[in-house]
Design an enzyme around this catalytic site. Structure first.
Site, PDB file in Angstrom:
ATOM      1  N   TYR A 129      -0.374   7.812   0.366  1.00 25.28           N
ATOM      2  CA  TYR A 129      -1.763   7.424   0.627  1.00 25.28           C
ATOM      3  C   TYR A 129      -1.886   5.917   0.466  1.00 25.28           C
ATOM      4  O   TYR A 129      -1.531   5.358  -0.573  1.00 25.28           O
ATOM      5  CB  TYR A 129      -2.725   8.128  -0.330  1.00 25.28           C
ATOM      6  CG  TYR A 129      -4.174   7.928   0.065  1.00 25.28           C
ATOM      7  CD1 TYR A 129      -4.834   8.888   0.822  1.00 25.28           C
ATOM      8  CD2 TYR A 129      -4.856   6.766  -0.266  1.00 25.28           C
ATOM      9  CE1 TYR A 129      -6.145   8.705   1.225  1.00 25.28           C
ATOM     10  CE2 TYR A 129      -6.170   6.568   0.132  1.00 25.28           C
ATOM     11  CZ  TYR A 129      -6.807   7.535   0.876  1.00 25.28           C
ATOM     12  OH  TYR A 129      -8.107   7.332   1.295  1.00 25.28           O
ATOM     13  N   GLN A 188     -10.007  14.375   2.307  1.00 25.38           N
ATOM     14  CA  GLN A 188      -9.553  15.170   3.452  1.00 25.38           C
ATOM     15  C   GLN A 188      -8.117  14.821   3.851  1.00 25.38           C
ATOM     16  O   GLN A 188      -7.365  15.682   4.309  1.00 25.38           O
ATOM     17  CB  GLN A 188     -10.499  15.008   4.656  1.00 25.38           C
ATOM     18  CG  GLN A 188     -10.635  13.609   5.210  1.00 25.38           C
ATOM     19  CD  GLN A 188     -11.759  12.830   4.542  1.00 25.38           C
ATOM     20  OE1 GLN A 188     -12.123  13.092   3.401  1.00 25.38           O
ATOM     21  NE2 GLN A 188     -12.318  11.866   5.257  1.00 25.38           N
ATOM     22  N   SER A 234      -7.797  -0.524 -12.672  1.00 22.11           N
ATOM     23  CA  SER A 234      -6.727  -1.424 -13.097  1.00 22.11           C
ATOM     24  C   SER A 234      -6.988  -2.008 -14.482  1.00 22.11           C
ATOM     25  O   SER A 234      -8.137  -2.112 -14.927  1.00 22.11           O
ATOM     26  CB  SER A 234      -6.571  -2.568 -12.091  1.00 22.11           C
ATOM     27  OG  SER A 234      -6.183  -2.079 -10.841  1.00 22.11           O
ATOM     28  N   GLN A 256      -6.927  -8.811 -12.283  1.00 23.26           N
ATOM     29  CA  GLN A 256      -7.193  -7.373 -12.353  1.00 23.26           C
ATOM     30  C   GLN A 256      -8.682  -7.079 -12.225  1.00 23.26           C
ATOM     31  O   GLN A 256      -9.071  -6.071 -11.629  1.00 23.26           O
ATOM     32  CB  GLN A 256      -6.649  -6.792 -13.653  1.00 23.26           C
ATOM     33  CG  GLN A 256      -5.145  -6.879 -13.768  1.00 23.26           C
ATOM     34  CD  GLN A 256      -4.437  -6.321 -12.548  1.00 23.26           C
ATOM     35  OE1 GLN A 256      -4.519  -5.138 -12.255  1.00 23.26           O
ATOM     36  NE2 GLN A 256      -3.742  -7.170 -11.811  1.00 23.26           N
ATOM     37  N   HIS A 259     -10.123  -6.250  -8.768  1.00 20.81           N
ATOM     38  CA  HIS A 259      -9.806  -4.983  -8.106  1.00 20.81           C
ATOM     39  C   HIS A 259     -11.014  -4.061  -8.001  1.00 20.81           C
ATOM     40  O   HIS A 259     -11.196  -3.369  -7.004  1.00 20.81           O
ATOM     41  CB  HIS A 259      -8.706  -4.237  -8.876  1.00 20.81           C
ATOM     42  CG  HIS A 259      -7.316  -4.621  -8.477  1.00 20.81           C
ATOM     43  ND1 HIS A 259      -6.839  -4.455  -7.205  1.00 20.81           N
ATOM     44  CD2 HIS A 259      -6.290  -5.141  -9.194  1.00 20.81           C
ATOM     45  CE1 HIS A 259      -5.582  -4.866  -7.151  1.00 20.81           C
ATOM     46  NE2 HIS A 259      -5.232  -5.287  -8.350  1.00 20.81           N
ATOM     47  N   GLU A 323      -1.955  -0.718 -18.459  1.00 18.80           N
ATOM     48  CA  GLU A 323      -1.164  -0.725 -17.233  1.00 18.80           C
ATOM     49  C   GLU A 323      -0.235  -1.940 -17.216  1.00 18.80           C
ATOM     50  O   GLU A 323       0.952  -1.824 -16.920  1.00 18.80           O
ATOM     51  CB  GLU A 323      -2.120  -0.760 -16.043  1.00 18.80           C
ATOM     52  CG  GLU A 323      -1.445  -0.756 -14.681  1.00 18.80           C
ATOM     53  CD  GLU A 323      -2.468  -0.867 -13.561  1.00 18.80           C
ATOM     54  OE1 GLU A 323      -2.087  -0.578 -12.417  1.00 18.80           O
ATOM     55  OE2 GLU A 323      -3.634  -1.261 -13.808  1.00 18.80           O
ATOM     56  N   HIS A 324      -0.782  -3.116 -17.519  1.00 15.10           N
ATOM     57  CA  HIS A 324      -0.009  -4.361 -17.541  1.00 15.10           C
ATOM     58  C   HIS A 324      -0.271  -5.115 -18.835  1.00 15.10           C
ATOM     59  O   HIS A 324      -1.398  -5.122 -19.325  1.00 15.10           O
ATOM     60  CB  HIS A 324      -0.411  -5.297 -16.398  1.00 15.10           C
ATOM     61  CG  HIS A 324      -0.553  -4.675 -15.058  1.00 15.10           C
ATOM     62  ND1 HIS A 324      -1.773  -4.310 -14.528  1.00 15.10           N
ATOM     63  CD2 HIS A 324       0.380  -4.353 -14.119  1.00 15.10           C
ATOM     64  CE1 HIS A 324      -1.598  -3.802 -13.318  1.00 15.10           C
ATOM     65  NE2 HIS A 324      -0.305  -3.798 -13.047  1.00 15.10           N
ATOM     66  N   ASP A 357       3.013  -7.358  -8.898  1.00 14.27           N
ATOM     67  CA  ASP A 357       2.278  -6.645  -7.855  1.00 14.27           C
ATOM     68  C   ASP A 357       2.955  -6.745  -6.499  1.00 14.27           C
ATOM     69  O   ASP A 357       2.750  -5.886  -5.642  1.00 14.27           O
ATOM     70  CB  ASP A 357       0.855  -7.204  -7.734  1.00 14.27           C
ATOM     71  CG  ASP A 357      -0.111  -6.562  -8.707  1.00 14.27           C
ATOM     72  OD1 ASP A 357       0.255  -5.538  -9.317  1.00 14.27           O
ATOM     73  OD2 ASP A 357      -1.224  -7.076  -8.860  1.00 14.27           O
ATOM     74  N   HIS A 416      16.769  41.853 -19.684  1.00 13.42           N
ATOM     75  CA  HIS A 416      17.556  40.641 -19.903  1.00 13.42           C
ATOM     76  C   HIS A 416      18.820  40.974 -20.704  1.00 13.42           C
ATOM     77  O   HIS A 416      19.932  40.544 -20.362  1.00 13.42           O
ATOM     78  CB  HIS A 416      16.736  39.599 -20.680  1.00 13.42           C
ATOM     79  CG  HIS A 416      15.792  38.794 -19.850  1.00 13.42           C
ATOM     80  ND1 HIS A 416      14.698  39.336 -19.225  1.00 13.42           N
ATOM     81  CD2 HIS A 416      15.788  37.470 -19.537  1.00 13.42           C
ATOM     82  CE1 HIS A 416      14.042  38.386 -18.577  1.00 13.42           C
ATOM     83  NE2 HIS A 416      14.691  37.231 -18.741  1.00 13.42           N
TER      84      HIS A 416
END
Length: 428
Positions: A129, A188, A234, A256, A259, A323-324, A357, A416
């Site tokens: 995506y 979708q 972010s 960041q 974003h 994240e960073h 990035d 078993h």
């Protein structure tokens, strides 16, 4: 923007409350995504095209939903030379970095004579995506498709919201070897990749970031298909001493914040005067930044400055699990080596997060919302799977069989136990 003083008696409580603040999407997003998934599961391509008409205001047909090879070629050719060169440069580094992650198959015979091992095989089909709402993201194409390509995935299907496909995105797709691109976005698109929709065949795993509806759809579809992660807003933490240029650190925080209004930027420093200088630099940059509206909202609502001894920064970073994180100082490893929870770490004054990035080679698809406590960033391991291999001969089965039967009986699973005991010589 909030200020926290580590020496304050209420620091721990206030800081925890700050970290616990919700930056995700409202509950009605999940319900809306669920409706879309169900409609596409039953209605297939017709439902996908209907949602595209309603949400994106774009009229597509079964013949125009796929981007043709000629469109990819023509669009990529429109990309400027310097951007094409940057894409090729980045792709080469991403490919080299992820190639080093390839694990080896293993096979051995243990002391009981059992042949054991494992082998790694790539996934057959992966959906990527690529967002298209706020901007064009050729880096997203590279960061998701190149590791899949390195892993040996047979089919990489890319989906991206309809409208004009940006030349840089098509140039990145071409560089990454992606030839299957569909003009659909939102929940979708995720549903089409999971269930299949006419010519859009289903995949085994869906990767790539998206808006709140895309994330909600991926959450609901986990188990139907694999997913990489549930991407949130972010985040960046910058640990900086007073020897830095305040304008540099301000730019890193804003990298960041721009974003998303829900993004989070945090400065940790031991110098109040430097912190004030960074705050002033942020305010000045926001006056001219083209993404200033989103960045200003992010800094105002979710930004923070923490005044604390730098020796305390690793524990603070672990609590945030960002994240960073940047360590902008001399000898950054002295502190960064003590960090356990972070998606990616950037060391020194000349390693801004933006390098990661785009062109460092490491992956920029990283855990958010404190998921770095238990999750890693995207890698080749997201596109391969490990299969265990076991082989017994008569002698080794004679050793393993009785213990297998004993444990099966203890668990109340007689079939078993029989499966093992019936093969033992005494059972004939």
């Amino acid at each position: 923007m909030r200020r926290f003083d580590f020496s304050s008696p209420d620091f721990a409580q206030a800081f925890k409350a700050f970290l616990d603040e919700r930056r995700g999407s409202p509950a009605d997003v999940d319900a809306a995504a669920a409706d879309v998934l169900e409609a596409v599961r039953h209605g297939g391509l017709d439902a996908v095209l209907d949602y595209t008409r309603r949400f994106d205001k774009v009229e597509l047909t079964p013949d125009t939903v796929r981007v043709t090879a000629e469109e990819i070629e023509a669009g990529a050719a429109e990309c400027s030379q310097d951007v094409r060169e940057a894409i090729a440069f980045a792709a080469k580094r991403i490919r080299a970095y992820h190639s080093r992650q390839r694990p080896a198959d293993q096979a051995w015979t243990d002391e009981a004579g059992v042949e054991l091992g494992w082998r790694w095989t790539p996934l057959e089909a992966v959906g990527v995506y690529v967002p298209g709402g706020r901007a064009a993201y050729p880096s997203t194409v590279l960061m998701n498709a190149v590791p899949a390509q390195v892993a040996g995935v047979d089919r990489i299907a890319m989906v991206t919201p309809p409208g004009k496909l940006q030349p840089a995105v098509l140039a990145a797709a071409k560089e990454a070897g992606v030839t299957e691109i569909w003009r659909v976005g939102g929940a979708q698109a995720v549903a089409a990749l999971a269930y299949g929709a006419g010519p859009i065949l289903s995949v085994d795993k869906i990767v790539g970031p998206g808006n709140a509806y895309v994330t909600a759809a991926k959450r609901r579809l986990y188990g139907v298909v694999g997913i990489d992660a549930l991407a949130g807003p972010s985040e960046i933490v910058v640990v900086a001493d007073a020897q830095n240029n305040p304008d540099w650190i301000a730019a890193d925080l804003l990298s960041q914040a721009e974003h998303d209004p829900a993004a989070q930027s945090i400065l940790i420093t031991d110098d109040e005067a430097f912190a004030a200088a960074v705050e002033a630099a942020v305010a000045e940059r926001l006056k001219t930044l083209s993404t200033g509206q989103d960045a200003a909202a992010s800094w105002r609502d979710h930004g923070a400055v923490i005044i604390a001894p730098l020796d305390e920064s690793p524990a603070l970073v672990d609590a945030i699990a960002p994240e960073h994180v940047e360590f902008a100082m001399e000898n950054p490893e002295a502190l960064s080596d003590r960090v356990r929870h972070a998606g990616a770490i950037f060391l020194g004054r000349l390693t801004p997060e933006a390098i990661g990035d785009y062109v460092a080679g490491s992956n920029h698809v990283l855990p958010t919302s404190r998921a770095a406590r238990f999750q890693s960033g995207l890698s080749i391991y997201d596109f391969i799977k490990r299969t265990s291999i076991v082989k017994c001969d008569a002698a080794s089965f004679g050793i393993l069989g009785p213990h297998t039967a004993a444990l099966a009986e203890a668990e109340g699973l007689p079939a078993h136990a029989l499966s093992a005991s019936i093969r033992l010589p005494s059972k004939g």
